[in-house]
Design a protein around this motif. Structure first.
Motif, PDB file in Angstrom:
ATOM      1  N   UNK A 317       0.834  -1.209   0.000  1.00 34.97           N
ATOM      2  CA  UNK A 317       0.000   0.000   0.000  1.00 34.97           C
ATOM      3  C   UNK A 317       0.868   1.258   0.000  1.00 34.97           C
ATOM      4  N   UNK A 318       1.907   1.250   0.828  1.00 38.60           N
ATOM      5  CA  UNK A 318       2.801   2.417   0.894  1.00 38.60           C
ATOM      6  C   UNK A 318       3.454   2.659  -0.468  1.00 38.60           C
ATOM      7  N   UNK A 319       3.874   1.564  -1.109  1.00 38.93           N
ATOM      8  CA  UNK A 319       4.498   1.675  -2.428  1.00 38.93           C
ATOM      9  C   UNK A 319       3.489   2.206  -3.461  1.00 38.93           C
ATOM     10  N   UNK A 320       2.262   1.679  -3.406  1.00 38.10           N
ATOM     11  CA  UNK A 320       1.219   2.119  -4.344  1.00 38.10           C
ATOM     12  C   UNK A 320       0.879   3.597  -4.127  1.00 38.10           C
ATOM     13  N   UNK A 321       0.780   4.002  -2.851  1.00 33.34           N
ATOM     14  CA  UNK A 321       0.469   5.408  -2.540  1.00 33.34           C
ATOM     15  C   UNK A 321       1.538   6.322  -3.145  1.00 33.34           C
ATOM     16  N   UNK A 322       2.791   5.911  -2.985  1.00 29.20           N
ATOM     17  CA  UNK A 322       3.897   6.725  -3.475  1.00 29.20           C
ATOM     18  C   UNK A 322       3.851   6.823  -5.002  1.00 29.20           C
ATOM     19  N   UNK A 323       3.641   5.686  -5.666  1.00 29.95           N
ATOM     20  CA  UNK A 323       3.670   5.682  -7.135  1.00 29.95           C
ATOM     21  C   UNK A 323       2.448   6.393  -7.723  1.00 29.95           C
ATOM     22  N   UNK A 324       1.266   6.139  -7.182  1.00 29.19           N
ATOM     23  CA  UNK A 324       0.044   6.722  -7.777  1.00 29.19           C
ATOM     24  C   UNK A 324       0.019   8.230  -7.543  1.00 29.19           C
ATOM     25  N   UNK A 325       0.423   8.650  -6.343  1.00 24.25           N
ATOM     26  CA  UNK A 325       0.347  10.087  -6.044  1.00 24.25           C
ATOM     27  C   UNK A 325       1.395  10.891  -6.828  1.00 24.25           C
ATOM     28  N   UNK A 326       2.338  10.185  -7.460  1.00 21.43           N
ATOM     29  CA  UNK A 326       3.353  10.899  -8.248  1.00 21.43           C
ATOM     30  C   UNK A 326       2.783  11.429  -9.575  1.00 21.43           C
ATOM     31  N   UNK A 327       1.620  10.931 -10.002  1.00 23.92           N
ATOM     32  CA  UNK A 327       0.995  11.467 -11.221  1.00 23.92           C
ATOM     33  C   UNK A 327       0.475  12.872 -10.962  1.00 23.92           C
ATOM     34  N   UNK A 328       0.732  13.746 -11.879  1.00 26.99           N
ATOM     35  CA  UNK A 328       0.291  15.143 -11.744  1.00 26.99           C
ATOM     36  C   UNK A 328      -1.232  15.213 -11.585  1.00 26.99           C
ATOM     37  N   UNK A 329      -1.688  15.915 -10.565  1.00 28.18           N
ATOM     38  CA  UNK A 329      -3.120  16.162 -10.392  1.00 28.18           C
ATOM     39  C   UNK A 329      -3.900  14.993  -9.804  1.00 28.18           C
ATOM     40  N   UNK A 330      -3.247  13.861  -9.564  1.00 26.83           N
ATOM     41  CA  UNK A 330      -3.964  12.674  -9.070  1.00 26.83           C
ATOM     42  C   UNK A 330      -4.450  12.911  -7.644  1.00 26.83           C
ATOM     43  N   UNK A 333      -7.783   9.139  -2.344  1.00 34.43           N
ATOM     44  CA  UNK A 333      -8.849   9.235  -1.351  1.00 34.43           C
ATOM     45  C   UNK A 333      -8.370   8.581  -0.049  1.00 34.43           C
ATOM     46  N   UNK A 334      -8.611   9.259   1.060  1.00 35.49           N
ATOM     47  CA  UNK A 334      -8.251   8.675   2.354  1.00 35.49           C
ATOM     48  C   UNK A 334      -6.881   9.114   2.844  1.00 35.49           C
ATOM     49  N   UNK A 335      -6.489   8.600   4.017  1.00 33.32           N
ATOM     50  CA  UNK A 335      -5.236   9.036   4.645  1.00 33.32           C
ATOM     51  C   UNK A 335      -4.012   8.781   3.761  1.00 33.32           C
ATOM     52  N   UNK A 336      -3.038   9.691   3.858  1.00 39.94           N
ATOM     53  CA  UNK A 336      -1.826   9.559   3.049  1.00 39.94           C
ATOM     54  C   UNK A 336      -0.875   8.521   3.626  1.00 39.94           C
ATOM     55  N   UNK A 337      -1.009   8.260   4.930  1.00 43.18           N
ATOM     56  CA  UNK A 337      -0.082   7.395   5.636  1.00 43.18           C
ATOM     57  C   UNK A 337      -0.576   5.944   5.618  1.00 43.18           C
ATOM     58  N   UNK A 338       0.257   5.039   5.077  1.00 41.84           N
ATOM     59  CA  UNK A 338      -0.142   3.620   4.971  1.00 41.84           C
ATOM     60  C   UNK A 338      -0.399   2.987   6.338  1.00 41.84           C
ATOM     61  N   UNK A 339       0.184   3.552   7.407  1.00 40.79           N
ATOM     62  CA  UNK A 339      -0.049   2.998   8.749  1.00 40.79           C
ATOM     63  C   UNK A 339      -1.517   3.127   9.146  1.00 40.79           C
ATOM     64  N   UNK A 340      -2.186   4.127   8.568  1.00 42.23           N
ATOM     65  CA  UNK A 340      -3.570   4.404   8.958  1.00 42.23           C
ATOM     66  C   UNK A 340      -4.574   3.674   8.087  1.00 42.23           C
ATOM     67  N   UNK A 341      -4.072   2.926   7.079  1.00 46.78           N
ATOM     68  CA  UNK A 341      -5.017   2.327   6.141  1.00 46.78           C
ATOM     69  C   UNK A 341      -4.786   0.844   5.898  1.00 46.78           C
ATOM     70  N   UNK A 342      -5.871   0.192   5.460  1.00 50.38           N
ATOM     71  CA  UNK A 342      -5.793  -1.206   5.062  1.00 50.38           C
ATOM     72  C   UNK A 342      -5.215  -1.302   3.661  1.00 50.38           C
ATOM     73  N   UNK A 343      -5.265  -2.492   3.079  1.00 47.27           N
ATOM     74  CA  UNK A 343      -4.583  -2.754   1.816  1.00 47.27           C
ATOM     75  C   UNK A 343      -5.344  -2.340   0.580  1.00 47.27           C
ATOM     76  N   UNK A 344      -5.654  -1.065   0.467  1.00 48.37           N
ATOM     77  CA  UNK A 344      -6.319  -0.589  -0.748  1.00 48.37           C
ATOM     78  C   UNK A 344      -6.039   0.896  -0.956  1.00 48.37           C
ATOM     79  N   UNK A 345      -6.052   1.293  -2.224  1.00 50.14           N
ATOM     80  CA  UNK A 345      -5.876   2.707  -2.578  1.00 50.14           C
ATOM     81  C   UNK A 345      -6.908   3.072  -3.636  1.00 50.14           C
ATOM     82  N   UNK A 346      -7.816   3.990  -3.297  1.00 51.64           N
ATOM     83  CA  UNK A 346      -8.754   4.527  -4.285  1.00 51.64           C
ATOM     84  C   UNK A 346      -8.228   5.873  -4.744  1.00 51.64           C
ATOM     85  N   UNK A 347      -8.393   6.145  -6.029  1.00 52.86           N
ATOM     86  CA  UNK A 347      -7.884   7.411  -6.544  1.00 52.86           C
ATOM     87  C   UNK A 347      -8.822   7.976  -7.603  1.00 52.86           C
TER      88      UNK A 347
END
Lengths: 419, 139
Positions: A317-330, A333-347
Motif C-alpha cells: 500500500x505504501x508503495x502504491x500510494x507513493x507511485x500513484x500520487x506521483x501522477x500530476x493532479x492525481x 482518497x483517504x489518509x496519506x499514511x499507509x499505517x492508517x489504512x488497510x490494503x487498498x488505494x482509491x484514486x
C-alpha cells in the motif's frame, strides 16, 4: 498452531504464496493476470477449492435434519466450522457464531432483528464512510421505527471525527454501527472507541469487518463490540458465506428476521417457537460446501499469520500510494499514511474517468474496481462521481503495482492527447 | 489492440468537445438516466414541434464512451420525426450487440460499433439513448 504472528518479513515468500492460487496462472488480454480487486473478492487458494469439492464428493448431506450418516457428517462439518471461526476471532464460543450468506445478510439480520424495538426519539449512529451494506439496513430500520440517523463526519484526510462521538451518542442511541476498514478510503477505524461509546449508553455496537478479517489481526474479544460481521469471500474463502458474531446477551435480544426450516423448535399450524441461538437465525440450508471449505481459508491465513499479512499489505500500500500520487493532479482518497489504512488505494484521476481507466487497465491484464464501490453518498461527499480502486492481498507484489502504474500511464497518454 | 477499436479518435474528440450541451429555450419532455454501477449520469431534454425533434440537450458526466454517445446523438437527432429517432436508437442498440458498423446510422454513430467488443461497456454507450427514449415516452 505456530506462532505465526512473530514471524519476520524475511520469511515472506511471494512466489511460493502465489503458486497456491490457480487463478493467478491465467492470462487476461494476453497479459498475466494482475489481480488488484481483492477488496471486492479475494482469490481462493487451491486448498480451499479442494476442501469445498471434497464436501460435495464425500459428505454432501443436509445438516441438522437427517438421521443418516451423510447428514450427521454435514452437521459435524458445521460444528467444526463454527468452532474454527470462534477460535480464530476469539468469539465467546461457537454458539456466538451465526452462519449467513455474507456480511450484508449478517447486518440485515441484526437490523431486521431490532424491528419493533426502536421508536421515535431513538437514534442510530453511523459514519459518513459506510458501505451501502452498513447504511441501507439502518435507513430502513429508522424509517420503520421513526428513529433518527446520525453520522460521524470525516476529517479532511478521510478519518472519522471521533471527538464527535460524545455529542452524537446519547441516552437515546440504540445502535452504533461502523466499518472496521473503509472499502473506499482504506481508513482503519478505532473500533474499541465506538464500542465504548455505545456501551456507555447501553446501545448495541456493530462493526463491519468485511475489509479487516484476513487482512489484519482481528479479535472480537479485544474490540468488545456486541456484533461483528464479515464475508468469507473477502478473506480467501468461498462466496455465498458470511458470519455474524455476537455476544450472547446481544444475540438474545434480536428477533429472528427470517423464518422457516431449521430455525424452529415446536411448530403448529398457528404458532412456532424458536430454536436456540445460533440456529434461531439460520433459516433454511446454508451453502454447505462453503461452510466446509472456510476452515481451510483460516488455516491458510494462519499459516502466514495476520500480523505478517498486515505488514505485507502495508508495504504494498505504501508503495502504491507513493507511485500513484506521483501522477500530476492525481487525487488519493483517504489518509496519506499507509499505517492508517488497510490494503487498498482509491484514486480519482482528473483526466481519465474511472470506467475508462478500468477498461484500459483490463486490456493490460490489470483488474481494478471502478465506480462508487457501494458508497454513493461518500463519493458525493467527496465531490466526485466515482473512483478507481486498487486493492491488495497476500499475493500482491510491487510488480503488480508497477503494472498498474504502466496502465495508468497509457490511459493518461490516450486521454491527455488533444483531439 | 482492442483499445484502438474502442477509443477511436473521433470518440475521444466527442468526449473532449461534447455537442448538445446548450440549454433549450423550450422543453417538451425530460428524463434523467443513471448507471449505478459506474456513476455515468445524463439529463436529456427534448423539444418537439409537429412530431419532429426541434431541439435536444444531452447533458451529463461520466466515461468517454457514454459522453461521446450522447454527443453523437445530439448531432443527428434534430429534424428527425420522433418515431424515426426511436428506430434509429433501436438500430444503434442492435449494432452494439452485433458489432457490425451500421452505415445507415447517421453522423458518427457507426464508429461506436467497437464498443461491442467490450460487453461491460455496452451499457455506457446505451445510457444516453435509453434516457432519450424515456424522455420520448413522456411526450
Amino acid at each position: 498452531m505456530t506462532n505465526a504472528a512473530t514471524r519476520t518479513r524475511l520469511e515472506w515468500d511471494s512466489d511460493k504464496i502465489r503458486a497456491l492460487f490457480p487463478t493467478l496462472q491465467r492470462r487476461v488480454a494476453e497479459y498475466p493476470l494482475v489481480y488488484l480487486d481483492c477488496a471486492a473478492t479475494s482469490l481462493r487458494p487451491e486448498s480451499v477449492i479442494t476442501e469445498g469439492c471434497n464436501f460435495c464428493r464425500h459428505h454432501d448431506g443436509n445438516p441438522h435434519r437427517g438421521m443418516h450418516a451423510l447428514s450427521y457428517e454435514a452437521t459435524e462439518v458445521y460444528k467444526s466450522s463454527r468452532q474454527a471461526v470462534a477460535d480464530w476471532l476469539q468469539a465467546p464460543d461457537s454458539s456466538s457464531v451465526v452462519i449467513t450468506r455474507n456480511a450484508t445478510a449478517a447486518i440485515n439480520l441484526v437490523a431486521g432483528g431490532l424491528r419493533g424495538k426502536l421508536g421515535s426519539g431513538d437514534n442510530i449512529v453511523l459514519t459518513h464512510m459506510e458501505h451501502h451494506a452498513n447504511l441501507i439496513p439502518w435507513q430502513q430500520l429508522a424509517k420503520q421505527s421513526g428513529a433518527e440517523l446520525r453520522f460521524v463526519p470525516l476529517t479532511e484526510d478521510g478519518q472519522l471525527q471521533t471527538d464527535m462521538l460524545p455529542s452524537l451518542v446519547d441516552d437515546r442511541t440504540r445502535v452504533v454501527a461502523v466499518t472496521h476498514v473503509s472499502n473506499v478510503l482504506g481508513t482503519i477505524n478505532p473500533i474499541a472507541l465506538f464500542a465504548k461509546a455505545a456501551r456507555r449508553v447501553g446501545a448495541f455496537s456493530l462493526v463491519d469487518s468485511a475489509q479487516a478479517v484476513g487482512h489484519l489481526p482481528v479479535s472480537f474479544a479485544e474490540l468488545d463490540v456486541d456484533f461483528m460481521v464479515f464475508s468469507a469471500h473477502k478473506c480467501y474463502g468461498p462466496a455465498g458465506l458470511g458470519f455474524l458474531i455476537g455476544k450472547k446477551a446481544a444475540l438474545e435480544q434480536l428477533s429472528p428476521a427470517e423464518y422457516g426450516g431449521d430455525m424452529i423448535e415446536y411448530v403448529s399450524y398457528e404458532e412456532a417457537t424458536w430454536a436456540e441461538i445460533p440456529q434461531r437465525f439460520e433459516a433454511g440450508t446454508a451453502n454447505s460446501q462453503a461452510v466446509a471449505a472456510f476452515p481451510e481459508s483460516i488455516r491458510f491465513i494462519e499459516s502466514l499469520g495476520t500480523a505478517a499479512i498486515r505488514a505485507h499489505e502495508k508495504e504494498i500500500t505504501a508503495y502504491a500510494l507513493k507511485r500513484i500520487s506521483a501522477f500530476e493532479g492525481m487525487r488519493i482518497l483517504g489518509p496519506e499514511d499507509a499505517h492508517l489504512r488497510g490494503g487498498l488505494v482509491s484514486f480519482y484521476d482528473p483526466y481519465v474517468p474511472p470506467h475508462d481507466m478500468s477498461t484500459i487497465l483490463d486490456e493490460h491484464g490489470v483488474a481494478v474496481r471502478a465506480g462508487h464501490h457501494c458508497a454513493q453518498p461518500l463519493h458525493r461527499l467527496l465531490g466526485i462521481p466515482a473512483s478507481t480502486r486498487a486493492s491488495f492481498g497476500v499475493y500482491s507484489t510491487t510488480d503488480d503495482v508497477d503494472a498498474l502504474i504502466q496502465g495508468i500511464t497509457e490511459a493518461r497518454k490516450l486521454f491527455t492527447r488533444k483531439y | 489492440m482492442n483499445l484502438d477499436a474502442l477509443y477511436r479518435e473521433v470518440i475521444m474528440a466527442h468526449h473532449q468537445h461534447p455537442a448538445g450541451r446548450d440549454p433549450l429555450p423550450e422543453v417538451s419532455a425530460s428524463a434523467h438516466g443513471y448507471n449505478p454501477s459506474c456513476g455515468d449520469e445524463f439529463e436529456v431534454n427534448i423539444h418537439v414541434e409537429d412530431g419532429r425533434i426541434a431541439g435536444i440537450q444531452v447533458d451529463g458526466h461520466g466515461c468517454a464512451i457514454s459522453q461521446a454517445a450522447g454527443s453523437m446523438l445530439s448531432q443527428v437527432a434534430v429534424g428527425l420525426k420522433v418515431e424515426l429517432l426511436e428506430d434509429l436508437i433501436d438500430a444503434f442498440r442492435s449494432m452494439l450487440k452485433t458489432g457490425e458498423p451500421d452505415s445507415t446510422l447517421p453522423g458518427d454513430l457507426p464508429v461506436l460499433s467497437g464498443v461491442s467488443q467490450f460487453p461491460v461497456r455496452i451499457k455506457c454507450a446505451s445510457l444516453p439513448m435509453t434516457t432519450t427514449l424515456e424522455a420520448i415516452a413522456k411526450l
